[in-house]
Design an enzyme around this catalytic site. Structure first.
Site, PDB file in Angstrom:
ATOM      1  N   ASN A   1     -42.146 -15.696 -12.955  1.00 52.26           N
ATOM      2  CA  ASN A   1     -42.901 -14.437 -12.919  1.00 52.26           C
ATOM      3  C   ASN A   1     -42.221 -13.988 -12.036  1.00 52.26           C
ATOM      4  OD1 ASN A   1     -45.711 -14.899 -13.360  1.00 52.26           O
ATOM      5  ND2 ASN A   1     -44.876 -17.344 -12.888  1.00 52.26           N
TER       6      ASN A   1
ATOM      7  N   LYS B   1     -50.249 -16.143  -6.802  1.00 48.95           N
ATOM      8  CA  LYS B   1     -49.105 -16.028  -5.690  1.00 48.95           C
ATOM      9  C   LYS B   1     -48.100 -15.964  -6.590  1.00 48.95           C
ATOM     10  CE  LYS B   1     -47.733 -20.088  -8.290  1.00 48.95           C
ATOM     11  NZ  LYS B   1     -46.701 -20.456  -8.954  1.00 48.95           N
TER      12      LYS B   1
ATOM     13  N   TRP C   1     -44.157 -27.585 -17.977  1.00 47.44           N
ATOM     14  CA  TRP C   1     -44.777 -28.562 -16.723  1.00 47.44           C
ATOM     15  C   TRP C   1     -44.988 -29.558 -17.207  1.00 47.44           C
ATOM     16  CZ3 TRP C   1     -43.926 -29.324 -12.149  1.00 47.44           C
ATOM     17  CH2 TRP C   1     -44.902 -29.597 -11.015  1.00 47.44           C
TER      18      TRP C   1
ATOM     19  N   GLU D   1     -47.619 -16.788 -16.004  1.00 50.41           N
ATOM     20  CA  GLU D   1     -48.730 -15.818 -16.244  1.00 50.41           C
ATOM     21  C   GLU D   1     -49.263 -14.538 -15.116  1.00 50.41           C
ATOM     22  OE1 GLU D   1     -51.236 -18.102 -16.945  1.00 50.41           O
ATOM     23  OE2 GLU D   1     -51.440 -20.214 -17.167  1.00 50.41           O
TER      24      GLU D   1
ATOM     25  N   SER E   1     -44.460 -25.781  -6.888  1.00 46.14           N
ATOM     26  CA  SER E   1     -43.730 -27.094  -7.216  1.00 46.14           C
ATOM     27  C   SER E   1     -42.838 -26.168  -8.723  1.00 46.14           C
ATOM     28  CB  SER E   1     -44.124 -28.270  -8.811  1.00 46.14           C
ATOM     29  OG  SER E   1     -45.754 -27.264  -8.812  1.00 46.14           O
TER      30      SER E   1
ATOM     31  N   LYS F   1     -51.443 -22.651 -13.934  1.00 47.04           N
ATOM     32  CA  LYS F   1     -52.365 -21.305 -12.765  1.00 47.04           C
ATOM     33  C   LYS F   1     -52.621 -20.455 -13.140  1.00 47.04           C
ATOM     34  CE  LYS F   1     -48.968 -24.064  -9.792  1.00 47.04           C
ATOM     35  NZ  LYS F   1     -48.489 -24.683  -8.924  1.00 47.04           N
TER      36      LYS F   1
ATOM     37  N   GLY G   1     -49.912 -26.846  -6.573  1.00 48.10           N
ATOM     38  CA  GLY G   1     -48.664 -26.715  -5.454  1.00 48.10           C
ATOM     39  C   GLY G   1     -47.016 -26.045  -5.442  1.00 48.10           C
TER      40      GLY G   1
ATOM     41  N   SER H   1     -37.846 -18.623 -10.914  1.00 44.91           N
ATOM     42  CA  SER H   1     -39.702 -18.776 -10.767  1.00 44.91           C
ATOM     43  C   SER H   1     -39.819 -17.919 -12.666  1.00 44.91           C
ATOM     44  CB  SER H   1     -39.785 -18.409  -9.517  1.00 44.91           C
ATOM     45  OG  SER H   1     -41.237 -17.485 -10.255  1.00 44.91           O
TER      46      SER H   1
HETATM   47  N1  LIG Z   1     -43.341 -25.073 -15.188  1.00 40.30           N
HETATM   48  C1  LIG Z   1     -43.447 -24.799 -14.281  1.00 40.30           C
HETATM   49  O1  LIG Z   1     -42.709 -25.102 -13.241  1.00 40.30           O
HETATM   50  C2  LIG Z   1     -44.588 -25.257 -13.922  1.00 40.30           C
HETATM   51  C3  LIG Z   1     -45.439 -25.840 -12.036  1.00 40.30           C
HETATM   52  C4  LIG Z   1     -45.975 -25.194 -12.393  1.00 40.30           C
HETATM   53  C5  LIG Z   1     -47.814 -24.891 -12.796  1.00 40.30           C
HETATM   54  N2  LIG Z   1     -46.893 -24.798 -14.356  1.00 40.30           N
HETATM   55  C6  LIG Z   1     -49.018 -24.054 -14.950  1.00 40.30           C
HETATM   56  O2  LIG Z   1     -48.673 -24.965 -16.081  1.00 40.30           O
HETATM   57  C7  LIG Z   1     -48.931 -23.977 -17.264  1.00 40.30           C
HETATM   58  C8  LIG Z   1     -48.145 -23.934 -18.772  1.00 40.30           C
HETATM   59  O3  LIG Z   1     -46.505 -23.769 -17.822  1.00 40.30           O
HETATM   60  P1  LIG Z   1     -45.543 -24.418 -18.699  1.00 40.30           P
HETATM   61  O4  LIG Z   1     -44.139 -23.907 -17.242  1.00 40.30           O
HETATM   62  O5  LIG Z   1     -45.812 -26.117 -18.720  1.00 40.30           O
HETATM   63  O6  LIG Z   1     -45.213 -23.348 -19.937  1.00 40.30           O
HETATM   64  P2  LIG Z   1     -44.361 -23.609 -20.995  1.00 40.30           P
HETATM   65  O7  LIG Z   1     -44.525 -22.039 -21.227  1.00 40.30           O
HETATM   66  O8  LIG Z   1     -43.350 -24.917 -20.756  1.00 40.30           O
HETATM   67  O9  LIG Z   1     -45.668 -24.486 -22.028  1.00 40.30           O
HETATM   68  C9  LIG Z   1     -46.866 -24.818 -22.008  1.00 40.30           C
HETATM   69  C10 LIG Z   1     -47.546 -25.403 -23.276  1.00 40.30           C
HETATM   70  O10 LIG Z   1     -47.982 -25.010 -24.258  1.00 40.30           O
HETATM   71  C11 LIG Z   1     -48.476 -24.931 -25.866  1.00 40.30           C
HETATM   72  N3  LIG Z   1     -49.381 -24.294 -26.261  1.00 40.30           N
HETATM   73  C12 LIG Z   1     -49.291 -22.770 -25.881  1.00 40.30           C
HETATM   74  N4  LIG Z   1     -50.472 -22.448 -26.757  1.00 40.30           N
HETATM   75  C13 LIG Z   1     -50.992 -23.754 -26.589  1.00 40.30           C
HETATM   76  C14 LIG Z   1     -52.500 -24.051 -28.035  1.00 40.30           C
HETATM   77  N5  LIG Z   1     -53.353 -22.968 -28.394  1.00 40.30           N
HETATM   78  N6  LIG Z   1     -53.136 -25.356 -27.666  1.00 40.30           N
HETATM   79  C15 LIG Z   1     -51.909 -25.965 -27.767  1.00 40.30           C
HETATM   80  N7  LIG Z   1     -50.895 -25.645 -26.926  1.00 40.30           N
HETATM   81  C16 LIG Z   1     -50.639 -24.446 -26.458  1.00 40.30           C
HETATM   82  C17 LIG Z   1     -47.213 -24.562 -26.109  1.00 40.30           C
HETATM   83  O11 LIG Z   1     -46.600 -25.003 -26.808  1.00 40.30           O
HETATM   84  C18 LIG Z   1     -45.997 -24.689 -25.240  1.00 40.30           C
HETATM   85  O12 LIG Z   1     -45.245 -26.182 -24.349  1.00 40.30           O
HETATM   86  C19 LIG Z   1     -48.691 -22.728 -16.659  1.00 40.30           C
HETATM   87  O13 LIG Z   1     -50.158 -21.933 -15.865  1.00 40.30           O
HETATM   88  C20 LIG Z   1     -47.884 -22.870 -15.114  1.00 40.30           C
HETATM   89  O14 LIG Z   1     -48.299 -21.673 -14.068  1.00 40.30           O
HETATM   90  C21 LIG Z   1     -46.132 -24.751 -14.742  1.00 40.30           C
END
Ligand SMILES: NC(=O)c1ccc[n+]([C@@H]2O[C@H](COP(=O)([O-])OP(=O)(O)OC[C@H]3O[C@@H](n4cnc5c(N)ncnc54)[C@H](O)[C@@H]3O)[C@@H](O)[C@H]2O)c1
Length: 333
Positions: free
Chosen positions: A255, A190, A11, A280, A136, A103, A134, A253
């Site tokens: 999840n 969600k 993200w 999450e 996404s 999230k 939202g 997804s």
């Molecule tokens: N992927 C999606 O489509 C999406 C969409 C909306 C919201 N989100 C939300 O965004 C958040 C991140 O999701 P994501 O999909 O990017 O996950 P991801 O696992 O792809 O990325 C998370 C990143 O955080 C880094 N990280 C982990 N521990 C860390 C630490 N202690 N210090 C610094 N960095 C650290 C990891 O190296 C990783 O690159 C989640 O809460 C998710 O629900 C994701």
């Protein structure tokens, strides 16, 4: 404008592309050195393998990232948010706007990220807080496919600032809201309902069951939004129903995928370890279960999901429990 992303996974790097498309200079702080190299040297999205704008830079140096801009976008899993914020707080020397895009709810405290930020960040450096959430999937937004989000803040001008920062007339429309807790809670719970929907799919149940669980799931989201101090109506918007639709009915997804594996008989640990990126929803089920207990609210789906993911009952037993509950009116609000 200079913008810092804290976390460069699926993200974070996708939103960095949006900001770069909008003409901003983006520095991503990422702890995974392979991701840093992928962004800086190959200009490749570390999670999806697509080419990203060459101006986006990454660093593993938190101090460099924090001093790079006045806007810090939190894109790390909620379970590490408190720890990362403590590290950031120790480095602050000027006022920052915190924008959260993760999230989740902290299971130990039932706190949304807004509350963790308020607790951890020294008030003299806390220039404001906005949640951007939202329906996404990063997998779609990275391809610049039409997406909508909502930016919520107690301060209208900060919500509008983030709305303008991310909105892109080609593919991203951002709305504003003043209901921080409502948006944060909907976007978090969600994921729990998406796990439940995935479990049902993994058990071989059909689309009728999925519609049932999503509809009753939104009822549980509304109850939690309400007790945590958000506005019930927010659950009907992009961050509630919108995000529930996209998460609880899509094989994109994680999840949903995690739930699907549990529904097929995997343990929670097996399901989680089969997915490399952040899921999450499991921790959110724990958090929602605790909220239900603390505020004495009836959350049948969450309670049964809690038993299933903690191994107290099987998915099949959970389903029997759900169906043997006393018959009732469809109380919607
Ligand atoms: N992927 C999606 O489509 C999406 C969409 C909306 C919201 N989100 C939300 O965004 C958040 C991140 O999701 P994501 O999909 O990017 O996950 P991801 O696992 O792809 O990325 C998370 C990143 O955080 C880094 N990280 C982990 N521990 C860390 C630490 N202690 N210090 C610094 N960095 C650290 C990891 O190296 C990783 O690159 C989640 O809460 C998710 O629900 C994701």
């Amino acid at each position: 404008m200079n913008i810092t992303m804290i976390g460069g996974g699926a993200w974070g790097t996708t939103l960095a592309q949006v900001l770069s498309d909008n003409g901003h200079q983006v520095l991503i702080r990422e702890i995974n050195e392979e991701f840093v190299t992928s962004i800086n040297e190959k200009h490749i999205h570390p999670s999806f393998g697509y080419e990203i704008p060459h101006q986006i830079r990454a660093t593993s140096d938190l101090k460099e990232a924090v001093s790079f801009s006045q806007v810090l976008i939190l894109c790390v899993p909620t379970k590490v948010t408190r720890m990362v914020l403590k590290e950031i707080n120790s480095l602050l020397t000027d006022v920052k706007l915190f924008v959260n895009v993760s999230k989740g709810i902290e299971p130990e405290t039932s706190f949304c990220v807004s509350q963790i930020v308020e607790e951890v960040i020294d008030s003299k450096w806390l220039g404001g807080y906005v949640i951007l959430s939202g329906p996404s999937h990063a997998e779609e937004l990275i391809l610049r496919k039409l997406t909508s989000l909502v930016a919520a803040s107690k301060e209208k001008e900060q919500a509008v600032f983030v709305q303008k920062l991310f909105s892109n007339e080609q593919y991203l429309r951002v709305y504003t809201s003043s209901d921080v807790i409502g948006v944060e809670t909907g976007g978090s719970i969600k994921n729990a309902i998406a796990i439940i929907s995935g479990i049902a799919y993994g058990m071989g149940l059909g689309e009728n069951a999925r519609a049932f669980l999503i509809s009753r799931g939104i009822r549980e989201i509304i109850k939690i939004v309400d007790v945590l101090g958000g506005q019930k109506e927010t659950a009907y918007g992009l961050s509630g129903i919108g995000d529930l639709i996209v998460t609880a009915s899509s094989k994109n997804s994680r999840n949903f995928q995690c739930g699907l594996k549990i529904g097929q008989g995997a343990s929670t640990e097996e399901a989680l370890s089969s997915i490399s990126q952040t899921v999450e929803g499991i921790k959110t089920i724990y958090a929602a279960y605790e909220i239900g207990k603390k505020y004495h609210i009836d959350l049948p789906l969450i309670n049964i999901a809690y038993q299933v993911v903690t191994g107290t009952c099987t998915a099949k037993e959970g389903l029997s429990q759900l169906l043997s509950r006393s018959l009732k009116d469809e109380d919607i609000l």
